[in-house]
Design a protein around this motif. Sequence first.
Motif, PDB file in Angstrom:
ATOM      1  N   GLU A   1     -10.055  57.420  49.833  1.00  0.00           N
ATOM      2  CA  GLU A   1      -9.641  58.616  49.891  1.00  0.00           C
ATOM      3  C   GLU A   1      -8.470  59.517  50.413  1.00  0.00           C
ATOM      4  N   ARG A   2      -7.328  60.067  49.575  1.00  0.00           N
ATOM      5  CA  ARG A   2      -6.308  60.234  50.054  1.00  0.00           C
ATOM      6  C   ARG A   2      -6.337  61.381  51.776  1.00  0.00           C
ATOM      7  N   PRO A   3      -7.781  62.671  50.688  1.00  0.00           N
ATOM      8  CA  PRO A   3      -7.071  63.226  52.325  1.00  0.00           C
ATOM      9  C   PRO A   3      -7.194  63.263  53.223  1.00  0.00           C
TER      10      PRO A   3
ATOM     11  N   THR B   1       1.891  46.812  38.882  1.00  0.00           N
ATOM     12  CA  THR B   1       2.674  47.699  38.321  1.00  0.00           C
ATOM     13  C   THR B   1       2.799  47.777  36.714  1.00  0.00           C
ATOM     14  N   ALA B   2       2.502  48.873  36.004  1.00  0.00           N
ATOM     15  CA  ALA B   2       2.248  48.631  34.641  1.00  0.00           C
ATOM     16  C   ALA B   2       3.959  49.453  34.140  1.00  0.00           C
ATOM     17  N   ALA B   3       4.951  48.616  33.898  1.00  0.00           N
ATOM     18  CA  ALA B   3       6.280  48.993  33.476  1.00  0.00           C
ATOM     19  C   ALA B   3       6.330  49.308  31.916  1.00  0.00           C
TER      20      ALA B   3
ATOM     21  N   GLY C   1      -4.990  63.462  36.814  1.00  0.00           N
ATOM     22  CA  GLY C   1      -4.227  63.984  37.899  1.00  0.00           C
ATOM     23  C   GLY C   1      -3.322  64.607  37.625  1.00  0.00           C
ATOM     24  N   ASP C   2      -3.246  64.069  39.469  1.00  0.00           N
ATOM     25  CA  ASP C   2      -1.372  64.294  39.434  1.00  0.00           C
ATOM     26  C   ASP C   2      -0.496  64.781  38.745  1.00  0.00           C
ATOM     27  N   ALA C   3      -0.480  63.177  38.234  1.00  0.00           N
ATOM     28  CA  ALA C   3       0.491  63.251  36.697  1.00  0.00           C
ATOM     29  C   ALA C   3       0.664  64.452  35.755  1.00  0.00           C
TER      30      ALA C   3
ATOM     31  N   SER D   1      -4.062  61.989  55.688  1.00  0.00           N
ATOM     32  CA  SER D   1      -3.189  63.218  57.436  1.00  0.00           C
ATOM     33  C   SER D   1      -4.437  64.182  57.789  1.00  0.00           C
ATOM     34  N   LYS D   2      -5.853  64.741  57.345  1.00  0.00           N
ATOM     35  CA  LYS D   2      -6.791  64.827  57.753  1.00  0.00           C
ATOM     36  C   LYS D   2      -7.355  63.827  59.646  1.00  0.00           C
ATOM     37  N   ASP D   3      -7.690  62.760  59.417  1.00  0.00           N
ATOM     38  CA  ASP D   3      -8.590  61.953  60.416  1.00  0.00           C
ATOM     39  C   ASP D   3      -7.532  61.239  60.793  1.00  0.00           C
TER      40      ASP D   3
ATOM     41  N   HIS E   1      -7.764  58.751  42.529  1.00  0.00           N
ATOM     42  CA  HIS E   1      -9.095  59.514  41.730  1.00  0.00           C
ATOM     43  C   HIS E   1      -9.335  59.560  40.824  1.00  0.00           C
ATOM     44  N   ALA E   2      -8.349  60.085  39.500  1.00  0.00           N
ATOM     45  CA  ALA E   2      -8.513  60.102  38.416  1.00  0.00           C
ATOM     46  C   ALA E   2      -8.829  58.814  38.181  1.00  0.00           C
ATOM     47  N   GLY E   3      -7.738  57.581  37.836  1.00  0.00           N
ATOM     48  CA  GLY E   3      -8.646  56.546  37.073  1.00  0.00           C
ATOM     49  C   GLY E   3      -9.664  55.487  37.525  1.00  0.00           C
TER      50      GLY E   3
ATOM     51  N   GLU F   1      -2.465  69.797  41.631  1.00  0.00           N
ATOM     52  CA  GLU F   1      -2.687  68.280  42.985  1.00  0.00           C
ATOM     53  C   GLU F   1      -3.913  69.199  43.579  1.00  0.00           C
ATOM     54  N   CYS F   2      -5.009  68.111  43.469  1.00  0.00           N
ATOM     55  CA  CYS F   2      -6.253  68.230  43.510  1.00  0.00           C
ATOM     56  C   CYS F   2      -7.197  66.964  43.167  1.00  0.00           C
ATOM     57  N   ILE F   3      -8.260  67.126  44.239  1.00  0.00           N
ATOM     58  CA  ILE F   3      -8.929  66.082  43.561  1.00  0.00           C
ATOM     59  C   ILE F   3      -9.590  66.409  42.977  1.00  0.00           C
ATOM     60  N   GLN F   4     -10.349  67.744  42.864  1.00  0.00           N
ATOM     61  CA  GLN F   4     -10.960  68.787  41.795  1.00  0.00           C
ATOM     62  C   GLN F   4     -10.841  68.365  40.621  1.00  0.00           C
TER      63      GLN F   4
ATOM     64  N   ILE G   1      -5.872  49.227  36.201  1.00  0.00           N
ATOM     65  CA  ILE G   1      -4.366  48.510  37.370  1.00  0.00           C
ATOM     66  C   ILE G   1      -3.952  48.958  38.521  1.00  0.00           C
ATOM     67  N   ASP G   2      -3.419  48.943  39.670  1.00  0.00           N
ATOM     68  CA  ASP G   2      -3.022  49.620  40.574  1.00  0.00           C
ATOM     69  C   ASP G   2      -2.279  48.554  41.294  1.00  0.00           C
ATOM     70  N   ALA G   3      -1.059  49.823  41.935  1.00  0.00           N
ATOM     71  CA  ALA G   3       0.456  49.310  42.424  1.00  0.00           C
ATOM     72  C   ALA G   3      -0.281  49.235  43.538  1.00  0.00           C
ATOM     73  N   GLU G   4      -1.254  49.431  44.248  1.00  0.00           N
ATOM     74  CA  GLU G   4      -1.269  49.424  45.318  1.00  0.00           C
ATOM     75  C   GLU G   4      -2.508  48.568  45.984  1.00  0.00           C
ATOM     76  N   GLY G   5      -2.944  47.867  45.714  1.00  0.00           N
ATOM     77  CA  GLY G   5      -3.399  46.395  45.203  1.00  0.00           C
ATOM     78  C   GLY G   5      -4.349  46.686  46.246  1.00  0.00           C
TER      79      GLY G   5
ATOM     80  N   LEU H   1       4.147  61.091  53.108  1.00  0.00           N
ATOM     81  CA  LEU H   1       2.398  60.477  53.783  1.00  0.00           C
ATOM     82  C   LEU H   1       2.694  60.553  52.526  1.00  0.00           C
ATOM     83  N   LYS H   2       2.460  59.553  51.906  1.00  0.00           N
ATOM     84  CA  LYS H   2       1.545  59.394  50.435  1.00  0.00           C
ATOM     85  C   LYS H   2       0.399  58.365  50.514  1.00  0.00           C
ATOM     86  N   THR H   3       0.309  56.982  50.857  1.00  0.00           N
ATOM     87  CA  THR H   3      -0.022  55.865  50.605  1.00  0.00           C
ATOM     88  C   THR H   3      -0.733  55.430  52.768  1.00  0.00           C
TER      89      THR H   3
HETATM   90  C1  LIG Z   1      -1.967  62.723  52.701  1.00  0.00           C
HETATM   91  C2  LIG Z   1      -2.833  63.366  51.481  1.00  0.00           C
HETATM   92  C3  LIG Z   1      -4.026  64.521  51.645  1.00  0.00           C
HETATM   93  C4  LIG Z   1      -4.697  65.000  50.368  1.00  0.00           C
HETATM   94  N1  LIG Z   1      -5.751  66.244  51.008  1.00  0.00           N
HETATM   95  C5  LIG Z   1      -5.873  66.961  49.856  1.00  0.00           C
HETATM   96  C6  LIG Z   1      -6.738  67.522  50.324  1.00  0.00           C
HETATM   97  O1  LIG Z   1      -6.946  67.656  51.379  1.00  0.00           O
HETATM   98  N2  LIG Z   1      -7.851  67.661  49.307  1.00  0.00           N
HETATM   99  C7  LIG Z   1      -7.430  67.796  47.955  1.00  0.00           C
HETATM  100  O2  LIG Z   1      -7.760  68.324  46.549  1.00  0.00           O
HETATM  101  N3  LIG Z   1      -6.648  66.926  47.394  1.00  0.00           N
HETATM  102  C8  LIG Z   1      -5.993  65.863  49.085  1.00  0.00           C
HETATM  103  N4  LIG Z   1      -4.447  65.774  48.634  1.00  0.00           N
HETATM  104  C9  LIG Z   1      -3.842  65.427  47.057  1.00  0.00           C
HETATM  105  C10 LIG Z   1      -5.244  64.204  45.957  1.00  0.00           C
HETATM  106  O3  LIG Z   1      -5.039  62.947  47.197  1.00  0.00           O
HETATM  107  C11 LIG Z   1      -4.468  64.213  44.759  1.00  0.00           C
HETATM  108  O4  LIG Z   1      -4.195  65.373  43.950  1.00  0.00           O
HETATM  109  C12 LIG Z   1      -5.232  62.971  44.193  1.00  0.00           C
HETATM  110  O5  LIG Z   1      -4.808  61.912  44.794  1.00  0.00           O
HETATM  111  C13 LIG Z   1      -4.623  63.020  42.585  1.00  0.00           C
HETATM  112  O6  LIG Z   1      -4.835  61.168  42.579  1.00  0.00           O
HETATM  113  P1  LIG Z   1      -4.789  60.877  41.400  1.00  0.00           P
HETATM  114  O7  LIG Z   1      -5.844  59.897  40.868  1.00  0.00           O
HETATM  115  O8  LIG Z   1      -4.204  61.608  40.094  1.00  0.00           O
HETATM  116  O9  LIG Z   1      -3.173  60.015  41.763  1.00  0.00           O
HETATM  117  P2  LIG Z   1      -3.002  59.231  43.093  1.00  0.00           P
HETATM  118  O10 LIG Z   1      -4.287  59.305  43.887  1.00  0.00           O
HETATM  119  O11 LIG Z   1      -1.442  59.407  43.491  1.00  0.00           O
HETATM  120  O12 LIG Z   1      -2.952  58.023  42.599  1.00  0.00           O
HETATM  121  C14 LIG Z   1      -2.187  57.119  41.795  1.00  0.00           C
HETATM  122  C15 LIG Z   1      -2.443  56.012  41.682  1.00  0.00           C
HETATM  123  O13 LIG Z   1      -1.547  55.147  40.118  1.00  0.00           O
HETATM  124  C16 LIG Z   1      -1.035  54.001  41.179  1.00  0.00           C
HETATM  125  N5  LIG Z   1       0.225  53.698  39.972  1.00  0.00           N
HETATM  126  C17 LIG Z   1       1.048  54.265  39.999  1.00  0.00           C
HETATM  127  N6  LIG Z   1       1.488  53.853  38.486  1.00  0.00           N
HETATM  128  C18 LIG Z   1       1.648  53.240  38.807  1.00  0.00           C
HETATM  129  C19 LIG Z   1       1.859  51.822  37.790  1.00  0.00           C
HETATM  130  N7  LIG Z   1       2.810  52.379  36.525  1.00  0.00           N
HETATM  131  N8  LIG Z   1       1.333  50.286  37.297  1.00  0.00           N
HETATM  132  C20 LIG Z   1       0.102  50.474  38.541  1.00  0.00           C
HETATM  133  N9  LIG Z   1      -0.293  51.579  39.304  1.00  0.00           N
HETATM  134  C21 LIG Z   1       0.182  52.651  39.343  1.00  0.00           C
HETATM  135  C22 LIG Z   1      -0.786  54.548  42.356  1.00  0.00           C
HETATM  136  O14 LIG Z   1      -0.004  53.585  42.879  1.00  0.00           O
HETATM  137  C23 LIG Z   1      -1.446  55.097  43.121  1.00  0.00           C
HETATM  138  O15 LIG Z   1      -2.541  54.315  43.520  1.00  0.00           O
HETATM  139  C24 LIG Z   1      -4.195  65.168  49.046  1.00  0.00           C
HETATM  140  C25 LIG Z   1      -3.013  64.654  49.177  1.00  0.00           C
HETATM  141  C26 LIG Z   1      -2.312  63.198  49.995  1.00  0.00           C
HETATM  142  C27 LIG Z   1      -1.041  62.490  50.138  1.00  0.00           C
END
Ligand SMILES: Cc1cc2nc3c(=O)[nH]c(=O)nc-3n(C[C@H](O)[C@H](O)[C@H](O)COP(=O)(O)OP(=O)(O)OC[C@H]3O[C@@H](n4cnc5c(N)ncnc54)[C@H](O)[C@@H]3O)c2cc1C
Length: 432
Positions: free
Chosen positions: A49-51, A86-88, A295-297, A54-56, A19-21, A312-315, A40-44, A134-136
């Motif tokens: 959407e992650r939410p 993967t960025a190393a 984002g979460d990082a 775990s919900k649907d 969501h952040a990227g 750790e949230c989408i907002q 760049i993304d490791a998941e390919g 559960l993450k991906t």
């Molecule tokens: C199952 C689940 C349910 C959720 N439900 C909710 C919800 O209901 N409401 C809510 O607000 N939030 C929810 N969240 C949290 C929300 O999904 C996260 O806060 C949000 O996804 C964070 O976005 P992000 O872009 O920071 O990180 P991420 O979504 O974690 O994305 C980071 C991406 O970076 C990639 N990456 C990492 N390192 C590297 C690298 N070195 N090289 C290349 N790629 C890399 C990863 O593969 C990943 O795809 C949930 C999370 C999960 C796992």
Amino acid sequence: MRENIQTASPAVVIVGSGHAGVGVAAGLRSRGWEGRIVLIDAEGQLPYERPPLSKDLLVPGAPAEPVPMRKESWFESRGIERVHGTAASIDRGRREVRLADGRALHYVKLILATGSTPRRLTVPGADLDGVLMLKTLPDARRLAAELAPSSDTAQDAARHVVVIGAGYIGLEVAAAAAKHGCRVTVLEFQDRVMSRVTSEPVSRFFEGLHGRAGTEFRFGAAVTALEGTRSPDGAGRVEWVVTADGARHRADVVVAGIGVIPEQGLAADAGLEASDGILVDAGGRTSDPDIYAAGDATRFASLYDGASQRLECIQNARAQAEAIAADITGQAPPAPEVPWFWTVQHGVRLQTAGVRHPDDDVLLRGDPANGKFSVIYLRGGRVAAVDTVGSLADFNAGKKLVAQRATIDPSLAADPSLPLDQAIAPLEPAAL
Ligand SMILES: Cc1cc2nc3c(=O)[nH]c(=O)nc-3n(C[C@H](O)[C@H](O)[C@H](O)COP(=O)(O)OP(=O)(O)OC[C@H]3O[C@@H](n4cnc5c(N)ncnc54)[C@H](O)[C@@H]3O)c2cc1C
């Protein structure tokens, strides 16, 4: 996805297409950035959407495919290049990101949107088959397959799911497992569910909801080992979860939902300030002026009270992404937003505005027994956060009250027949 990337031509390079990227890429284009953008993304795969994972995606009759954040054509039409890799490492002197496969990308600005990784169980037996996180999307598919009944009904009757950790994700998984007819036990170290993020009335309400669906809770439970019968080559499948009090919990599947760790390795290795999160300011800037993180990082100062926090949230991911896009394009920063979050368990939606602290004063509005109530958190007499169950009106009003750091009249606020924002009260003269 484009794979023959031009590695030398400078670009805004974004590591991570969560969501952040994706938010940064979208924000840059909508704000008129015409230069290259490389994601760049490791998941390919197409960012999703992650939410809903775990919900649907876990419940019976779940859709097979995830919800894409944007269509493939959206990325193409905006010239946003997606790279699987993967960025190393980061060479800050040369302004290069090096991928694990040896490719290097030159950047004008670099955004670290690397997200977080689920905390792993470290007890003996954590490597057994049937122990999941559960993450991906692949995680969700694996878990959905484990929860879905097989054709062997005798085996299904005995299917036991042990969820370790009664946070949002653990509870959403528990609800899905219960819907599949699994026998669900939730083991939680604390004395109530979601204790890190909410107050006692909300915890007890959700505990009751799960309990009525047949889920059993063990509070104060510290997992010490997972056990299973191993073959001579060491492989085996989980059968039991053992807790410190000596209890053994039958388990065909174990799901660990014990929190996440920010993915800060790239940043820390490159010498950027990071400590349980990449340190950023309100504009998403790291300690290097050409590198941002979102984002979460990340870890940053709360706009409410300056406290250092991770969210750790989408907002938050989206808001930080917008702030970064504004900064890179030289535009005014977006207005600060109140953090908000939601979870859905057994069809009941909990929505939270603001960030509660454990020592906040707690004001209950409405009766949990009716399935519709709110909890208002007061810090220094001002509204710091609001939890709402089944009340969108209170959630929307709560966001405003938190943004205003409003003072309220407790007796008016506790009366659910009055709109929440009518409870705003002037500060007592002594407190002004
Ligand atoms: C199952 C689940 C349910 C959720 N439900 C909710 C919800 O209901 N409401 C809510 O607000 N939030 C929810 N969240 C949290 C929300 O999904 C996260 O806060 C949000 O996804 C964070 O976005 P992000 O872009 O920071 O990180 P991420 O979504 O974690 O994305 C980071 C991406 O970076 C990639 N990456 C990492 N390192 C590297 C690298 N070195 N090289 C290349 N790629 C890399 C990863 O593969 C990943 O795809 C949930 C999370 C999960 C796992």
